[in-house]
Design a protein around this motif. Structure first.
Motif, mmCIF file in Angstrom:
data_model
loop_
_atom_site.group_PDB
_atom_site.id
_atom_site.type_symbol
_atom_site.label_atom_id
_atom_site.label_comp_id
_atom_site.label_asym_id
_atom_site.label_seq_id
_atom_site.Cartn_x
_atom_site.Cartn_y
_atom_site.Cartn_z
ATOM 1 N N ARG A 123 -5.520 6.377 -6.010
ATOM 2 C CA ARG A 123 -6.632 7.254 -4.881
ATOM 3 C C ARG A 123 -6.290 6.656 -3.848
ATOM 4 O O ARG A 123 -6.995 7.183 -2.622
ATOM 5 C CB ARG A 123 -8.023 6.741 -5.630
ATOM 6 N N HIS A 124 -5.305 5.501 -3.597
ATOM 7 C CA HIS A 124 -5.200 5.048 -2.118
ATOM 8 C C HIS A 124 -4.604 6.173 -1.259
ATOM 9 O O HIS A 124 -3.645 6.795 -1.777
ATOM 10 C CB HIS A 124 -4.631 3.900 -2.198
ATOM 11 N N PRO A 125 -5.026 6.277 0.173
ATOM 12 C CA PRO A 125 -4.413 7.282 1.010
ATOM 13 C C PRO A 125 -3.188 6.988 1.295
ATOM 14 O O PRO A 125 -2.270 7.863 1.698
ATOM 15 C CB PRO A 125 -5.393 7.365 2.106
ATOM 16 N N SER A 126 -2.700 5.708 1.171
ATOM 17 C CA SER A 126 -1.445 5.196 1.607
ATOM 18 C C SER A 126 -0.247 5.268 0.507
ATOM 19 O O SER A 126 0.825 4.706 0.534
ATOM 20 C CB SER A 126 -1.458 3.876 2.350
ATOM 21 N N VAL A 127 -0.711 5.664 -0.671
ATOM 22 C CA VAL A 127 0.183 5.707 -1.827
ATOM 23 C C VAL A 127 0.322 7.056 -2.468
ATOM 24 O O VAL A 127 -0.915 7.500 -2.453
ATOM 25 C CB VAL A 127 -0.246 4.456 -2.934
ATOM 26 N N ARG A 128 1.335 7.409 -2.617
ATOM 27 C CA ARG A 128 1.701 8.556 -3.379
ATOM 28 C C ARG A 128 1.987 8.657 -4.972
ATOM 29 O O ARG A 128 2.991 7.837 -5.135
ATOM 30 C CB ARG A 128 2.495 9.796 -2.590
ATOM 31 N N PHE A 129 1.295 8.938 -5.913
ATOM 32 C CA PHE A 129 1.660 9.138 -7.272
ATOM 33 C C PHE A 129 2.352 10.218 -7.591
ATOM 34 O O PHE A 129 1.944 11.361 -7.401
ATOM 35 C CB PHE A 129 0.260 8.994 -7.979
ATOM 36 N N ILE A 130 3.716 9.931 -8.394
ATOM 37 C CA ILE A 130 4.549 10.781 -8.944
ATOM 38 C C ILE A 130 4.270 10.955 -10.478
ATOM 39 O O ILE A 130 4.877 9.866 -11.022
ATOM 40 C CB ILE A 130 5.891 10.672 -8.652
ATOM 41 N N PRO A 131 3.672 11.959 -10.949
ATOM 42 C CA PRO A 131 3.401 12.084 -12.567
ATOM 43 C C PRO A 131 4.860 12.088 -13.123
ATOM 44 O O PRO A 131 5.690 12.565 -12.527
ATOM 45 C CB PRO A 131 2.483 13.254 -12.775
ATOM 46 N N ASP A 132 4.901 11.635 -14.393
ATOM 47 C CA ASP A 132 5.891 11.750 -15.212
ATOM 48 C C ASP A 132 6.040 13.150 -15.702
ATOM 49 O O ASP A 132 5.121 13.746 -16.466
ATOM 50 C CB ASP A 132 5.732 10.987 -16.367
ATOM 51 N N ASN A 134 7.885 14.597 -17.991
ATOM 52 C CA ASN A 134 8.197 14.611 -19.310
ATOM 53 C C ASN A 134 7.041 14.415 -20.360
ATOM 54 O O ASN A 134 6.973 14.743 -21.428
ATOM 55 C CB ASN A 134 9.133 13.469 -19.893
ATOM 56 N N LEU A 135 5.593 14.082 -19.588
ATOM 57 C CA LEU A 135 4.570 13.892 -20.271
ATOM 58 C C LEU A 135 3.502 15.155 -19.660
ATOM 59 O O LEU A 135 3.416 15.460 -18.609
ATOM 60 C CB LEU A 135 3.959 12.694 -19.863
ATOM 61 N N LYS A 136 2.735 15.600 -20.979
ATOM 62 C CA LYS A 136 1.714 16.629 -20.704
ATOM 63 C C LYS A 136 0.689 15.980 -20.221
ATOM 64 O O LYS A 136 -0.102 16.360 -19.268
ATOM 65 C CB LYS A 136 1.503 17.412 -21.924
ATOM 66 N N SER A 137 0.370 14.828 -20.886
ATOM 67 C CA SER A 137 -1.081 13.924 -20.193
ATOM 68 C C SER A 137 -0.400 12.806 -19.820
ATOM 69 O O SER A 137 -0.017 11.966 -20.616
ATOM 70 C CB SER A 137 -1.967 13.982 -21.400
ATOM 71 N N GLN A 138 -0.738 12.362 -18.664
ATOM 72 C CA GLN A 138 -0.570 11.070 -18.123
ATOM 73 C C GLN A 138 -1.275 9.958 -18.661
ATOM 74 O O GLN A 138 -2.340 9.963 -18.882
ATOM 75 C CB GLN A 138 -0.450 11.319 -16.488
ATOM 76 N N LYS A 139 -0.363 8.792 -19.011
ATOM 77 C CA LYS A 139 -1.256 7.517 -19.229
ATOM 78 C C LYS A 139 -1.485 6.823 -18.030
ATOM 79 O O LYS A 139 -0.754 6.828 -17.040
ATOM 80 C CB LYS A 139 -0.192 6.936 -20.327
ATOM 81 N N TRP A 140 -1.768 5.701 -18.317
ATOM 82 C CA TRP A 140 -2.193 4.820 -17.313
ATOM 83 C C TRP A 140 -1.207 3.807 -16.724
ATOM 84 O O TRP A 140 -1.117 3.655 -15.253
ATOM 85 C CB TRP A 140 -3.370 3.604 -17.675
ATOM 86 N N ASP A 141 -0.046 4.004 -17.413
ATOM 87 C CA ASP A 141 1.194 3.022 -16.911
ATOM 88 C C ASP A 141 2.335 4.197 -16.801
ATOM 89 O O ASP A 141 3.653 3.830 -16.828
ATOM 90 C CB ASP A 141 1.663 1.989 -18.038
ATOM 91 N N SER A 142 2.097 5.477 -16.823
ATOM 92 C CA SER A 142 2.996 6.429 -16.719
ATOM 93 C C SER A 142 3.244 6.936 -15.303
ATOM 94 O O SER A 142 2.644 6.709 -14.255
ATOM 95 C CB SER A 142 2.877 7.693 -17.690
ATOM 96 N N GLY A 143 4.393 7.437 -14.925
ATOM 97 C CA GLY A 143 4.745 7.879 -13.477
ATOM 98 C C GLY A 143 4.968 6.898 -12.463
ATOM 99 O O GLY A 143 5.175 5.633 -12.938
ATOM 100 N N THR A 144 5.275 7.040 -11.372
ATOM 101 C CA THR A 144 5.601 6.123 -10.386
ATOM 102 C C THR A 144 5.054 6.286 -9.083
ATOM 103 O O THR A 144 4.274 7.072 -8.990
ATOM 104 C CB THR A 144 7.379 6.404 -10.016
ATOM 105 N N TYR A 145 4.843 5.225 -8.290
ATOM 106 C CA TYR A 145 4.189 5.162 -7.147
ATOM 107 C C TYR A 145 5.233 4.983 -5.715
ATOM 108 O O TYR A 145 6.163 4.119 -6.097
ATOM 109 C CB TYR A 145 3.096 3.962 -7.155
#
Length: 298
Positions: A123-132, A134-145
């Motif tokens: 949720r931080h405005p200075s960080v962009r979350f890139i979802p994974d 390969n996953l349909k539903s993202q987990k808490w430790d999936s994706g990159t920042y």
């Protein structure tokens, strides 16, 4: 005389004898005092020294609890976000939550702390979350920042394109460009030399402060001979130009508003009080004293 002294001596002795059992009873409750050893051993001295060392170690140290520990990281999740943003800005590449926790030395933290950090980062405005993908539903430790700068400009071409797309004429602050492009000062100097941007600089250090878009096609070289002639020409003074423009019925743009002749303010007229009108006369027996003498006023 001797008999009197004898009586006083006997009374004193009787008082001492009567107070003796009371004093002995009080002393019976006192803790027994052990006699000191004639020659203390080395073991006893070592135990005393150890006791002193323990007391010294227990003395409170001047610790500033409002600052992070010696590792440089805060213990709370909100404090650690600042270090995470600086880490992502310095690396300038996507990082997983496991890599971020490893950087913070929080790999062995409890699950709630890890979930809280990941939730705040998404949720931080200075960080962009890139979802994974390969996953349909993202987990808490999936994706990159990855770090999300205020202005997504990282090269000279990006800067020219960003300035050309602006719908207003406002300049761009260099400090906002440095949020995503820290070493932008040298490229800005090169673009200014190519007449592709306009730059305003600080008076003290001559550092770039604001930039605008510029059109290089509007820049034309002036013949050096003409420049010499221009500097030799004596231009009229500002006052003469203003006077000539006014005589021609034109309003000069360089006219100093402070030099305009202002009309003298009109003096305020003092309000005169209306004469007091006499009310209904009720004291008829004093009519000869209540006559109207206003006509005699100057």
């Amino acid at each position: 005389m001797s008999s009197y002294l004898d009586k006083q001596q006997e009374a004193f002795k009787s008082n001492v004898m009567s107070a003796a059992p009371k004093v002995s009873n009080k002393r019976s409750f006192a803790a027994p005092v052990s006699a000191p050893s004639p020659a203390p051993s080395n073991a006893s001295n070592a135990s005393k020294n150890d006791g002193k060392d323990i007391k010294r170690k227990r003395e409170p140290e001047n610790v500033v609890y409002s600052q992070p520990a010696a590792t440089g990281y805060g213990s709370e999740a909100l404090t650690q976000i600042t270090y995470i943003i600086e880490f992502l800005k310095r690396k300038d590449e996507p990082k997983t939550i496991q890599e971020i926790l490893g950087y913070l030395s929080q790999g062995a933290a409890d699950t709630d702390t890890k979930h809280t950090i990941a939730k705040i980062l998404k949720r931080h405005p200075s960080v962009r979350f890139i979802p994974d993908a390969n996953l349909k539903s993202q987990k808490w430790d999936s994706g990159t920042y990855v770090h999300k700068p205020k202005i997504d400009v990282r090269s000279k071409l990006d800067l020219i394109g960003y300035l050309q797309k602006k719908a207003d004429a406002q300049g761009v602050a260099v400090k906002d460009l440095k949020d995503g492009w820290p070493d932008c000062e040298k490229p800005i100097d090169e673009l200014e030399a190519e007449h592709k941007i306009l730059v305003t600089r600080t008076k003290k250090d001559n550092h770039a402060r604001m930039v605008w878009a510029n059109d290089p096609s509007l820049v034309h070289a002036v013949d050096p001979e003409f420049q010499v002639m221009w500097h030799k020409t004596e231009l009229p003074s500002v006052d003469d130009l203003v006077r000539k423009l006014i005589d021609a019925g034109q309003k000069p743009t360089s006219e100093d508003p402070s030099k305009r002749v202002k009309a003298a303010p009109k003096p305020k007229e003092k309000k005169r009080k209306a004469p007091r009108k006499g009310g209904r006369t009720t004291n008829t027996h004093m009519e000869h004293l209540l006559k109207d003498y206003s006509h005699l006023k100057r």
